[in-house]
Structure formats: structure tokens, C-alpha cells
Design a protein around this motif. Structure first.
Motif, PDB file in Angstrom:
ATOM      1  N   THR A 122       0.827  -1.210   0.000  1.00 37.21           N
ATOM      2  CA  THR A 122       0.000   0.000   0.000  1.00 37.21           C
ATOM      3  C   THR A 122       0.858   1.254   0.000  1.00 37.21           C
ATOM      4  OG1 THR A 122      -1.748  -1.153   1.223  1.00 37.21           O
ATOM      5  CG2 THR A 122      -1.788   1.254   1.247  1.00 37.21           C
ATOM      6  N   SER A 175      -6.478   1.099   3.768  1.00 35.80           N
ATOM      7  CA  SER A 175      -7.901   1.018   3.416  1.00 35.80           C
ATOM      8  C   SER A 175      -8.571   2.371   3.564  1.00 35.80           C
ATOM      9  CB  SER A 175      -8.600  -0.008   4.304  1.00 35.80           C
ATOM     10  OG  SER A 175      -8.084  -1.301   4.091  1.00 35.80           O
ATOM     11  N   SER A 178      -7.344   4.627   0.708  1.00 38.89           N
ATOM     12  CA  SER A 178      -7.939   4.266  -0.585  1.00 38.89           C
ATOM     13  C   SER A 178      -9.370   4.763  -0.709  1.00 38.89           C
ATOM     14  CB  SER A 178      -7.900   2.746  -0.786  1.00 38.89           C
ATOM     15  OG  SER A 178      -6.576   2.265  -0.809  1.00 38.89           O
TER      16      SER A 178
END
Length: 295
Positions: A122, A175, A178
Motif C-alpha cells: 500500500t 484502506s 484508498s
């Protein structure tokens, strides 16, 4: 990291600087992340630029000693984000065309890229997004009077570096990033405050000071999500913030999320704060819709 907690009180004196408590929280995060030091060549260049009689040739030779930075620097200068009107083949030529202050900003930007680019998972996705947005911010700055593309690019690389640091120490951060980074930044900021104790723009400000970046760039990093107009003494602060918000809006156009309330607010704030002609504004929006600004 070499910034000491006792220095945070000095940093928080100015009205536009973060509070001492938020800087202390950012400092604790930075210690966990093991922030790298700026390369010696960059610090030597800063000293040369700030000297009473800076020498163009000596500065160019300093930069040329670092082959990695030199290669990335020339690639960046010759990219579509910059518009020098000629192919730049050497650091000496770049110094002659741009001047030392502009070149110093780009060298700092390339050094930061070199320090932080080796990411995985990530964090790698976030870094690629940061670099893409930095190129876009530099391109937008070309139609904004009073802001040079080099300082816009340096700001663009640094303004979301805090997100990269968070991703390196938190498995769950990716998360949240995003979901919200390009559509509802306020949700991401709330997540950061709730789960990490400090926001990414505060951490970015601390790192900008640690790496001795220009003060107006550091303050703009600190406030690039602040709603409305920021009354800073240096007009470049408000301009960099507005360019960042316009870049967010242009990315939202390309992703089809420009109708969300926060992106609409960013559009209105950028329109109010930037002296961009209607034609340039339309061209930017059209190119964003066609996917031509982030290629």
C-alpha cells in the motif's frame, strides 16, 4: 530523527503553525518510522544558495557529484510538468536556465523521492499517487502567476508524505486512504486523528521543517486541507494550498467523483484564490476529463 522535542515550542509560536501538542504527537510518529536524513549534497547546496555570493558553477558541481539525483533531476526538468522550452542535458545548463533557488527546490524534491521511493504494498501505491499529483500540481502552477513550478513540485511531493509514513507503520491505514484520499479527505483526516493521534498534514509540516524546506512550503503543507481562505502574510502559501485543492478536484474529475460536496468546495475555493483565466481553467478541466493530465 534529529528534531528534539524542546524545538517544538519554537515551531508552534507562529499563528499558522500547529499546536505544540500536535507537533509532539507527530514527532512520536516520526520516531517510529525512522525518518531518513537529507543527503549531504542537498544540505551543501542549501548552504551555497544562502551564502553571500553563491557560485553557479560550484553549486552545479555539487549536484553533479550525486549521479542518482542528477539523473532524476534531468528527467523531471525535461518532463511535461515543466516547460523550459529546450532540452536540458546537464546540471550546469539547468542552473543557467533556472537559477540556483529554483534548482535547489528541485534537488530537494528529487532527494525526497530518492529517500522514500523504495516502498512496498500500500505504501508503494500511496507514493505513486503522491508523485502523480506532484506532477499535476507543477503543471497547474504554470498557469498561476506568482508560483514557480519548482516550488509547486516540491510542495506536491511533500504535502501528503504524512500518508506514506502512516502506511509504513499501520496495516489498516491503506484502506482508509484508498476510500477517502481523493474524494473525501476530511474523512481520512478524522480517521488519522482518531486512530493515529495526529493528521498527515501536521506530520508533513514537521518533516518539511526537519528537512529545512522553505517556510512558506511547510506552512502550505500544514494547511492544504484547511477550509476557506488562509490569511497568510506570504501570498504563496494560499496559492499553493489552492493549487493543491484544484489538483484534488481535477483528479476527482478523472475519477468521476467531482460531484461530491468536498470536491465541489475545493473547486470553489481554488476558483476564488487562483488568478487563472477562464480558458486555462476550462482547458485543465477538459484535459482531466479526457485523462490527459496524469499521464
Amino acid at each position: 530523527m534529529s528534531i528534539a522535542p524542546r524545538a517544538l515550542a519554537r515551531l508552534s509560536n507562529a499563528a499558522l503553525y500547529p499546536s505544540k501538542s500536535s507537533l509532539t504527537a507527530a514527532f512520536e510518529i516520526a520516531k517510529k518510522a525512522k525518518i531518513p536524513q537529507m543527503p549531504d549534497v542537498v544540505m551543501a547546496l542549501k548552504q551555497e544558495v544562502s551564502s553571500a555570493e553563491p557560485d553557479l558553477s560550484r553549486a552545479a558541481n555539487l549536484i553533479a557529484q550525486d549521479l542518482a539525483i542528477t539523473g532524476h533531476l534531468l528527467k523531471t526538468i525535461n518532463s511535461s510538468a515543466f516547460n523550459l522550452g529546450t532540452k536540458v542535458a546537464s546540471v550546469q545548463q539547468a542552473a543557467s536556465l533556472m537559477g540556483l533557488k529554483r534548482l535547489s527546490n528541485l534537488v530537494s524534491a528529487e532527494a525526497i523521492d530518492q529517500m522514500l521511493a523504495e516502498q512496498q504494498g500500500t505504501a508503494r501505491i500511496i507514493w505513486e499517487s503522491i508523485m502523480e499529483e506532484a506532477q499535476l500540481i507543477a503543471r497547474v502552477s504554470q498557469v498561476v502567476p506568482g508560483i514557480s513550478d519548482d516550488e509547486a513540485y516540491l510542495f506536491g511531493i511533500m504535502h501528503d508524505v504524512g500518508c506514506l509514513i502512516f502506511a509504513s507503520i499501520s496495516r489498516d491505514y491503506g484502506s482508509a486512504w484508498s476510500l477517502n484520499s481523493h474524494s473525501e479527505p476530511s474523512e481520512l483526516i478524522a480517521y488519522e486523528k482518531r486512530n493515529l493521534g495526529v493528521e498527515h498534514h501536521i506530520l508533513g509540516f514537521l518533516l518539511a521543517r526537519h528537512w529545512q524546506l522553505p517556510d512558506h512550503v511547510a506552512v502550505a503543507i500544514c494547511h492544504h486541507h484547511t477550509p476557506g481562505h488562509l490569511n497568510a502574510e506570504d501570498p504563496r502559501v494560499a496559492q499553493l494550498i489552492a493549487i493543491s485543492k484544484l489538483a484534488h478536484y481535477l483528479i476527482a474529475i478523472s475519477q468521476g467523483t467531482d460531484g461530491l460536496p468536498q470536491m465541489h468546495a475545493y473547486r470553489e475555493e481554488a476558483w476564488q484564490d487562483l488568478d487563472i483565466s477562464e480558458q486555462d481553467w476550462t482547458d485543465l478541466c477538459d484535459k482531466a476529463a479526457a485523462g490527459e493530465l496524469t499521464n
